[in-house]
Design an enzyme around this catalytic site. Structure first.
Site, PDB file in Angstrom:
ATOM      1  N   LYS A 125       0.853  -1.187   0.000  1.00 47.85           N
ATOM      2  CA  LYS A 125       0.000   0.000   0.000  1.00 47.85           C
ATOM      3  C   LYS A 125       0.884   1.231   0.000  1.00 47.85           C
ATOM      4  O   LYS A 125       2.020   1.187   0.481  1.00 47.85           O
ATOM      5  CB  LYS A 125      -0.872   0.022   1.263  1.00 47.85           C
ATOM      6  CG  LYS A 125      -2.115   0.874   1.116  1.00 47.85           C
ATOM      7  CD  LYS A 125      -3.169   0.123   0.350  1.00 47.85           C
ATOM      8  CE  LYS A 125      -4.473   0.856   0.262  1.00 47.85           C
ATOM      9  NZ  LYS A 125      -5.549  -0.072  -0.148  1.00 47.85           N
TER      10      LYS A 125
HETATM   11  N1  GLU Z   1      -7.293   0.041  -3.355  1.00 43.41           N
HETATM   12  C1  GLU Z   1      -8.032  -1.151  -3.603  1.00 43.41           C
HETATM   13  C2  GLU Z   1      -8.086  -2.020  -2.364  1.00 43.41           C
HETATM   14  O1  GLU Z   1      -7.882  -1.564  -1.259  1.00 43.41           O
HETATM   15  C3  GLU Z   1      -7.563  -1.888  -4.840  1.00 43.41           C
HETATM   16  C4  GLU Z   1      -6.162  -2.370  -4.798  1.00 43.41           C
HETATM   17  C5  GLU Z   1      -5.660  -2.938  -6.126  1.00 43.41           C
HETATM   18  O2  GLU Z   1      -6.453  -3.084  -7.041  1.00 43.41           O
HETATM   19  O3  GLU Z   1      -4.470  -3.222  -6.190  1.00 43.41           O
HETATM   20  O4  GLU Z   1      -8.396  -3.176  -2.438  1.00 43.41           O
END
Ligand code: GLU
Length: 435
Positions: A125
């Site tokens: 993240k």
């Molecule tokens: N931000 C989204 C999540 O928390 C998608 C993450 C992604 O597609 O890599 O799942």
């Protein structure tokens, strides 16, 4: 590792009142759930230690020239929690509330989420502490490109693949893809997902998280013997996840009686015209001033007498303070970490069926996986195929978690963690520790 003695139960940090003193630290909330599942899985001590630590944490300072000529320096993070199952995968958020603890928790949740739906990714993240609503488009572009350049060594289709998250979108992904491509000297579409369709994005990606919420909510309703038609729903958060979940649940026959974002919450017992609200937000950027219903407080929205509650905004909205007042039969966690660990047991005692975040909102990363596969294969799927494959994964994952929860007599959250941790642990055992 498999031959190591089992961890004595007293070495595992048990949730207790002292731990709950910091109810709102998302990393602690994640760890409490992890510990509970690890204990039930009888995880060996070495692996337990490994999985409690993020693999890599990066903090960068990002200087940006503002439109007025002044320089501002922003702080950015990228955390790779675990990459045993494949390249790290996870979104980037731009928000004033971003902290390293939060990004660590979100990176861990991505690891468990990808494992719950069994897609071949690890978890990561990123976040930048900024207020994108206060910034011009060109300032945001400079911020995005400089942040990308600062973390470029870890990015790549085989190493770490960002995606949109809170306050980032297709346009931000396009800038990341371009910046990365300029650095490596060739166009690399698979370095990010959630891109515009015209440059290698997948059809259905934008709606995928909300669509996934709809699929698992329907599974939960069926499991509990509740009809879809006429089911009342309250949705907190009206961004990419909440608005799409509301629209799709409405199309399935549910009655959306409340919606809310950080500016306003609206209630109408006869049902809200969700498409109309979406059109309003597209024009005005928020629900502020949308006067078609009764204005209620954000907390009142969470405690409404509805069948389904979809928290689809930020962390820590369901806490020990309001969990006891929640009247919904089902909570579908569209957001990451909307419920604190301390609130879990209150919901359990009151018989609330929680579809946990790492399952409920996994539709987004599932279609991100489809996008990465399509980019690497250079062959693109129809929207119908994307949605069918998404449905299969969400329904099967829901059923896998439900089966485990019945087998071990635990709630859906613990079962989801158990499934995820056991999948990650298996790969660690097979790979061993490189020395
Ligand atoms: N931000 C989204 C999540 O928390 C998608 C993450 C992604 O597609 O890599 O799942």
């Amino acid at each position: 590792m498999a031959t190591e003695p089992r961890l004595p139960t007293n070495t595992i940090v048990k949730p207790d009142k002292d731990t709950f003193l910091n109810e709102e630290n998302p990393f602690e909330a994640m760890m409490l759930r992890f510990d509970r599942a690890a204990e039930l899985l009888d995880l060996e001590p070495g692996l337990y230690k490994v999985l409690r630590h993020p693999e890599k944490q990066i903090i960068v300072s990002i200087p940006v020239m503002k439109d007025n000529g002044e320089v501002e320096v922003y702080t950015g993070y990228r955390v790779l929690y675990n990459t045993s199952r494949g390249p790290a995968k996870g979104g980037i958020r731009f928000d004033m509330s971003v902290t390293l603890e939060e990004v660590k928790a979100l990176a861990a949740w991505m690891t468990w989420k990808c494992a719950v739906v069994n897609i071949p990714f690890g978890g990561s993240k990123g976040g930048v502490v900024c207020d994108p609503l206060e910034m011009s488009a060109s300032e945001l572009e400079r911020l995005t490109r400089r942040y990308t350049a600062a973390i470029i060594q870890i990015l790549g289709p085989d190493s770490d693949v960002p995606a949109p998250d809170v306050n980032t979108n297709e346009r931000v992904m396009a800038w990341i893809m371009d910046t990365y491509s300029m650095h490596v000297g060739h166009t690399t579409t698979a370095v990010v997902t959630g891109k515009p369709v015209e440059m290698g994005g997948s059809l259905g990606r934008r709606e995928a998280t909300g669509r996934g919420c709809m699929f698992v909510t329907k599974e939960a309703l069926e499991h509990l013997g509740m009809p879809v038609e006429g089911t009342t729903v309250a949705v907190q958060g009206f961004g990419n996840v909440g608005s799409v979940a509301a629209q799709l649940l409405h199309r399935e026959g549910c009655k959306i009686v409340a919606i809310g974002d950080r500016s306003a919450s609206i209630y109408d017992k006869n049902g809200i015209d969700v498409d109309d609200a979406v059109a309003y937000v597209a024009k005005h950027r928020s629900l502020d001033g949308y006067a078609k219903g009764e204005i209620i407080s954000g907390n009142d929205l969470l405690t409404l007498d509805v069948d389904v509650l979809v928290p689809a905004a930020l962390e820590n909205v369901i806490t020990t303070k309001n969990a006891g007042s929640i009247r919904a039969r089902i909570i579908c966690e569209g957001a990451n970490g909307p419920t604190t660990a301390a609130a879990d047991s209150i919901l359990d005692e009151n018989g609330v069926f929680v579809i946990p975040d790492i399952l409920a909102n996994a539709g987004g990363v599932t279609v991100s996986y489809f996008e990465w596969v399509q980019d690497r294969g250079g062959y693109f799927w129809t929207e119908q195929l994307v949605n069918e494959r998404l449905r299969d994964i969400m329904v099967n994952s829901f059923q896998d978690v439900l089966t485990l929860s019945k087998q071990h007599k635990v709630n859906m959250r613990t079962a989801a963690y158990m499934l995820a941790i056991s999948r990650v642990a298996t790969v660690h055992r097979l790979r061993g520790i490189y020395a």
